[in-house]
Design an enzyme around this catalytic site. Structure first.
Site, PDB file in Angstrom:
ATOM      1  N   PRO A  14       0.908  -1.337   0.085  1.00  0.00           N
ATOM      2  CA  PRO A  14       0.228   0.065   0.038  1.00  0.00           C
ATOM      3  C   PRO A  14       0.851   1.347  -0.101  1.00  0.00           C
ATOM      4  O   PRO A  14       1.761   1.419   0.611  1.00  0.00           O
ATOM      5  CB  PRO A  14      -0.724  -0.003   1.289  1.00  0.00           C
ATOM      6  N   MET A  15       0.731   2.382  -0.754  1.00  0.00           N
ATOM      7  CA  MET A  15       1.436   3.498  -0.991  1.00  0.00           C
ATOM      8  C   MET A  15       0.523   4.517  -1.219  1.00  0.00           C
ATOM      9  O   MET A  15      -0.233   4.705  -2.258  1.00  0.00           O
ATOM     10  CB  MET A  15       2.588   3.309  -1.861  1.00  0.00           C
TER      11      MET A  15
ATOM     12  N   GLN B 245      -6.478  -1.448   2.792  1.00  0.00           N
ATOM     13  CA  GLN B 245      -5.892  -1.123   3.844  1.00  0.00           C
ATOM     14  C   GLN B 245      -6.562  -0.244   4.728  1.00  0.00           C
ATOM     15  O   GLN B 245      -6.754   1.020   4.063  1.00  0.00           O
ATOM     16  CB  GLN B 245      -4.356  -0.617   3.816  1.00  0.00           C
TER      17      GLN B 245
ATOM     18  N   CYS C 133       2.247   3.239   9.849  1.00  0.00           N
ATOM     19  CA  CYS C 133       2.393   4.413   9.445  1.00  0.00           C
ATOM     20  C   CYS C 133       3.043   5.203  10.487  1.00  0.00           C
ATOM     21  O   CYS C 133       2.449   5.514  11.632  1.00  0.00           O
ATOM     22  CB  CYS C 133       1.306   4.739   8.778  1.00  0.00           C
TER      23      CYS C 133
ATOM     24  N   LYS D  66      -0.344  -4.926   9.053  1.00  0.00           N
ATOM     25  CA  LYS D  66       0.960  -4.650   8.411  1.00  0.00           C
ATOM     26  C   LYS D  66       1.399  -3.966   9.575  1.00  0.00           C
ATOM     27  O   LYS D  66       0.942  -2.858  10.084  1.00  0.00           O
ATOM     28  CB  LYS D  66       0.786  -3.993   7.172  1.00  0.00           C
TER      29      LYS D  66
ATOM     30  N   GLY E 195      10.438  -4.463   2.825  1.00  0.00           N
ATOM     31  CA  GLY E 195      11.282  -3.488   2.903  1.00  0.00           C
ATOM     32  C   GLY E 195      12.867  -3.667   2.309  1.00  0.00           C
ATOM     33  O   GLY E 195      13.423  -4.636   2.444  1.00  0.00           O
ATOM     34  N   GLY E 196      12.823  -2.913   1.073  1.00  0.00           N
ATOM     35  CA  GLY E 196      14.162  -2.790   0.632  1.00  0.00           C
ATOM     36  C   GLY E 196      14.358  -3.962  -0.565  1.00  0.00           C
ATOM     37  O   GLY E 196      15.450  -4.166  -1.166  1.00  0.00           O
TER      38      GLY E 196
ATOM     39  N   GLY F 150       7.351  -2.491  -2.305  1.00  0.00           N
ATOM     40  CA  GLY F 150       6.769  -1.256  -2.591  1.00  0.00           C
ATOM     41  C   GLY F 150       7.536  -0.208  -3.438  1.00  0.00           C
ATOM     42  O   GLY F 150       6.924  -0.238  -4.832  1.00  0.00           O
ATOM     43  N   ARG F 151       8.517   0.588  -3.231  1.00  0.00           N
ATOM     44  CA  ARG F 151       8.964   1.513  -3.956  1.00  0.00           C
ATOM     45  C   ARG F 151       9.433   0.906  -5.395  1.00  0.00           C
ATOM     46  O   ARG F 151       9.447   1.527  -6.334  1.00  0.00           O
ATOM     47  CB  ARG F 151      10.092   2.138  -3.397  1.00  0.00           C
TER      48      ARG F 151
END
Ligand SMILES: Cc1cc2nc3c(=O)[nH]c(=O)nc-3n(C[C@H](O)[C@H](O)[C@H](O)COP(=O)(O)O)c2cc1C
Length: 328
Positions: free
Chosen positions: A14-15, A67, A97, A136, A209-210, A230-231
């Site tokens: 989720p972003m 989410q 968050c 999450k 993550g990452g 994500g990113r």
């Protein structure tokens, strides 16, 4: 469609301001199987705001999770029910968050230290829906960053009925860091997530993550049940193109970037016909040619204002024509 048995090997994180329905549609063109998530939607926004705008999705997005952000168990249960009625396949609660706005509302990552309230939220949501409920979270917050702290969180919240956790493998620092810094500065600690999976083998554990490529992602599946990206999915979406083959043993032919662009154009034409601004669509596909010859030209064409003498469809055609002539 409800998929109670969601295959969670890979999911797209989720972003906020990124994973709207248009981006999710684009992701689905790259993989038929990854689990997609909405941006965080607060209970207040869903109960009092423009519900259709928040909930709308395209059928091809399944499996699709919503989410939710909030801390009121009854409101969360109401929202979960609304989402289930709408056809979402999973309800995910945001306990990760760190933003000031979210902390002021007393939800997100700061709830990690209030396991009783999180359990209450999970309980109420579970009672309201048949849809799987997931959480999450982070590996810790501030100086509450020991393994025992995370272990206690997972124990308590799983006893409340949550059997699926997505763990962003870094802690959140709740004062002094922006959300962006909180995705970069606290170090990643994958071992801690692996240890949770070892200690709770019956829980479904996704690591986050990452991660930036599929080889790395596939190797994580030796330790945990799933990986959330994500990113990297946003910045370099084509890295996902082999996901179905490598992770899901699906041997469908791999689409080229140009084929994906062509399919996205068909979707864009429908959306533009119903009044959407083209930039709300093209902003999500800027990373498609990341690392390719002509990537800069492609990005610039998408980012610049649309020429006044052509319409949106001609604009998309021009971009497709231009990239299909660029040697890769
Ligand atoms: C622009 C942006 C917005 C984000 N919004 C959310 C959000 O709404 N809910 C959430 O749980 N995490 C959010 N995150 C965190 C991601 O879900 C993910 O946990 C984090 O980026 C680490 O994964 P990555 O290294 O693969 O990007 C956001 C991240 C970014 C970059």
């Amino acid at each position: 469609m409800h998929t109670n048995e969601i295959d969670r090997r890979l999911s797209i994180a989720p972003m906020m301001d990124h994973t709207d329905k248009h981006f999710r549609y684009f992701m689905r063109l790259l993989s038929k199987h990854v689990v997609l998530y909405t941006e965080m939607i607060t209970t207040g926004a869903l109960i009092h705001g423009d519900r259709k705008r928040f909930l709308d999705f395209n059928e091809i997005e399944h499996p699709l999770a919503i989410q939710l952000g909030g801390n009121n168990p009854d409101d969360l249960a109401t929202c979960a029910q609304i989402a289930e009625d709408e056809g979402y396949d999973e309800v995910n609660l945001n306990i990760g968050c760190p933003s000031d706005r979210v902390q002021n509302g007393q939800f997100g990552a700061c709830l990690m230290s209030n396991t009783e309230l999180v359990s209450d939220c999970v309980n109420k949501i579970q009672a309201a829906v048949k849809t799987p409920v997931t959480v999450k979270t982070r590996i810790g917050i501030d100086d509450q960053d020991s393994y025992a702290f995370l272990e206690n969180f997972i124990t308590t919240v799983s006893e409340a009925g949550c059997n699926t956790f997505i763990i962003h493998a870094r802690k959140a620092i709740l004062s002094g860091l922006s959300p962006k810094q909180n995705r970069e500065i606290p170090p990643l600690n994958y071992e801690r997530v692996y240890k949770i999976k070892q200690q709770f083998p019956l829980l479904n554990i996704t690591i986050n993550g990452g991660f930036t490529d599929l080889v790395q992602i596939k190797s994580q599946l030796e330790h945990v049940d799933g990986v959330m990206v994500g990113r990297a999915a946003y910045q370099n979406p084509f890295m996902l193109v082999e996901a179905d083959k490598l992770l899901y043993e699906d041997d469908s032919p791999l689409p080229t970037r140009e084929e994906i662009l062509g399919e996205f154009k068909d979707y864009a034409v429908e959306q533009i016909d119903s009044g959407l601004n083209i930039k709300s669509l093209t902003r999500h596909i800027i990373g498609l040619y990341q690392g390719q010859a002509g990537a800069r030209h492609y990005r610039r064409m998408l980012s610049d204002a649309m020429p006044k003498d052509i319409n949106a469809i001609q604009f998309l055609d021009k971009i497709i024509h231009s990239v299909s002539r660029t040697p890769s």
